[in-house]
Design an enzyme around this catalytic site. Sequence first.
Site, mmCIF file in Angstrom:
data_model
loop_
_atom_site.group_PDB
_atom_site.id
_atom_site.type_symbol
_atom_site.label_atom_id
_atom_site.label_comp_id
_atom_site.label_asym_id
_atom_site.label_seq_id
_atom_site.Cartn_x
_atom_site.Cartn_y
_atom_site.Cartn_z
ATOM 1 N N ASP A 640 0.950 -1.263 0.552
ATOM 2 C CA ASP A 640 -0.119 -0.288 0.144
ATOM 3 C C ASP A 640 0.865 1.289 0.459
ATOM 4 O O ASP A 640 1.977 0.736 1.066
ATOM 5 C CB ASP A 640 -1.169 0.021 1.655
ATOM 6 C CG ASP A 640 -1.723 0.998 1.273
ATOM 7 O OD1 ASP A 640 -3.231 1.144 1.128
ATOM 8 O OD2 ASP A 640 -0.892 2.013 1.693
ATOM 9 N N ILE A 641 0.340 2.506 -1.090
ATOM 10 C CA ILE A 641 1.094 3.198 -1.049
ATOM 11 C C ILE A 641 0.866 4.649 0.574
ATOM 12 O O ILE A 641 0.053 4.917 0.962
ATOM 13 C CB ILE A 641 0.551 4.108 -2.131
ATOM 14 C CG1 ILE A 641 1.141 3.492 -3.040
ATOM 15 C CG2 ILE A 641 1.496 5.980 -2.407
ATOM 16 C CD1 ILE A 641 0.618 4.433 -4.956
ATOM 17 N N GLU A 683 -5.050 3.013 -3.347
ATOM 18 C CA GLU A 683 -3.476 2.481 -3.012
ATOM 19 C C GLU A 683 -2.921 0.986 -3.059
ATOM 20 O O GLU A 683 -1.670 1.514 -2.870
ATOM 21 C CB GLU A 683 -3.424 3.825 -2.859
ATOM 22 C CG GLU A 683 -3.758 3.651 -1.238
ATOM 23 C CD GLU A 683 -4.778 4.421 -0.503
ATOM 24 O OE1 GLU A 683 -4.942 4.770 0.232
ATOM 25 O OE2 GLU A 683 -5.167 4.561 -1.431
#
Length: 759
Positions: A640-641, A683
């Site tokens: 995940d960003i 994301e």
Amino acid sequence: MNLIKIIISLTLFSSILSAQKLEKVSIQLDWLHQFQFAGFYIAKEKGYYKNQGFDVSIKEYNSDINVVEDVLKKKSDYGVGKSSLIIDRLENKKVVLLNAIYQTSPMVLITKKDLNITKPSELKNKKVMLTSDARSAASINSMIMSQGLELEDINFQKHSFNLDDLINGKTDAMGCYLSNEPYLLEKKGIKYNVLNPSDYGFDFYGGIFFTSEDELMNHSKRVRKIYRATMRGWEYAFNNIEETAKIIYEKYNTQNKSLESLIYEGQVLKKLSKIEDGLLGKLDKNKIKEMQRLYILLGFGDKNIKIPKVEDFVYDSLNILYSLNQKKYIKQTKIKLLSDNNFPPFTMMVDNKVQGIEIDYWKLIAKRLNLKNSEIEIVNNSKKSLEKIKKNPNLIKYAFSKRDKTEITALTDSIAEIKIGLASFMDTPYISDINELNGKKIAIIKYTSYYKMIKKNYPKINFVEVKNAEEGILLLKEKKVYAIVNKIPALNYTISNKGLNDIKIIGSFDEKYDLKLVVNAENKMLINLLNKAIATISEKDRESISSKYYSIVYQKNQDYKELYKILIPLIILLLFIFRSNRVMNKEIKRREEVELQLNKVANIDSLTNIYNRRKMTSIFDNEINRSKRYKRELSIIFFDIDNFKLINDNLSHSHGDKVLKSISTLIKNSIRKTDFFGRWGGEEFIIILPETDKEKAGVIANLLKEKISKFDFDINRPVTCSFGITSFNETDNKDSVLTRVDHAMYYVKKHGKNDIKVV
């Protein structure tokens, strides 16, 4: 109440019988229990030894034990030692080295940093606490002497094994293990220097697993099984350090070490094993030759001694050790294989020579035994062959049934397992459960070795007896039976050789046929030799031989007049079809483009141009099934960003989209073509890695994390990601794996981000 007692008694009796079936084997360690011997504990605790038929006891070291003598005198079957085992061999002690777990020995000298001893030459007139066993300390002594010092220049002290003696200045340097004492010094905040023999060219082995020549000579099959189970244990231990450390902490912690120290030990030893370089267990023959010479120069053994051949005491699964009587027997005896010549693909005549699976295995065995006086005689009658073997103890044949084993004949170990399969039409679904055949008519060849076994084990199947495969295929073609049973190589051969393009293998039985050799029971020498050779046959050898006969097609002479009669009308027809196709091509191309677009919409994320969640879910289902069926590794990376919402809110959604696209391209260009990469949503991203365990997946995730954090996204702020990594286990399903990896990723998010967690 009496019934309960009977059940308990039967259960206990059953467990006792089960335990008695396991062969007892002992391994003597050369030190106290710690991570240094993790592979042995894991092979025992995970059942790797048990699965091979062994009840292994792992014996801790004490000062009254001489490990080498224990093994040679058969007080223990196997032992763990140091490179000084090479000296034992120079002294004609019949040890055989099986593997070296540590490619670089962990034994070093450690000094306190404030003494400013940074090289061996500065040890002159210093106190050095070292084990009194000069053999074990040979690498350290070599390092000292290589720097121009004599051993007499150093004040050697008896090793107390008390680190406080180094800390309090009772000694200036101490022989230590990189995996132990550095951790303790760091915990105490004491700075230190390390004098490592490997830095001076004395790269000795550590943790050498060994046995006696007698064990290898008389129990080569047991050696091979113990070796493989042990190597599997080490691979698991180094790939699962925390879990392994916990097992040692709970079950083998006689030194009362902390869990943290055991994990540290495992991490250091993993590096020394060079498992990441594919060198775990390797014994390099050239390196051992150099060590032999070095030991002689150091005064171990007579300088005029005949240096033993490395091949004679370093284990090689393809190398067979012979006694003098066995060598004499091989040299003087003509061993003959009695073979059928009409049992394709096991035996058949090609260019007036008998060939086939059985012949290839025999040639391999003869080569491994260096049988220069071996022959093949054609005898197309099994009873006649048995009669000949009873009269001549140097004749052998392949076993076709249990009847081949009599009071006069014996069977060798299994050369190969031949699966019994089913063949039917192309449109017939694959049989995953044999019970699906209940009530169906299945052709079975009456005179095969497996005939009675299959009929007995599956009474609900309506078996139709046939004389041979051709009759079975004919019934199948006439749709009088649903399928035909035969050995899979024979089915493959028949389908291929007869050009049966509409027939395929649709499944297999759990029962297997063991390919063995029949030998005169009185010829113990030959039985022992054959079993030694069979033990050297690898899975690669088996695959090479079986695959050779899976697609044999014989080209026959053609009648060209008949061929022309077929070709001319065919050419006219093709011209007509070609003309028609030109009209249809545009419509077909248009439809293909529509299908391509529909497929893209269904499977590809429109923004990042990588797989979407729907497609990744489908791929994951397929890979799980594949992993279960073929027992292959499967791992996933979920990431995940970090702080992505801030990028969207503070910079704009267009900048956020730019980051998503850039990360997608970066990852796509960094993974293997066999890996699958997709956007899970928002994301979040997922990578599916077939044929990859979680340790390797963790390494990949770390590299990707570094690439992302160093990449210029052109948004004037750093971008990082949090990674969770796990692998699929036998007890898992899709949801349990995804839940586990999701929790791992969120653990990283909650504990600082920009990191990985392997679970």
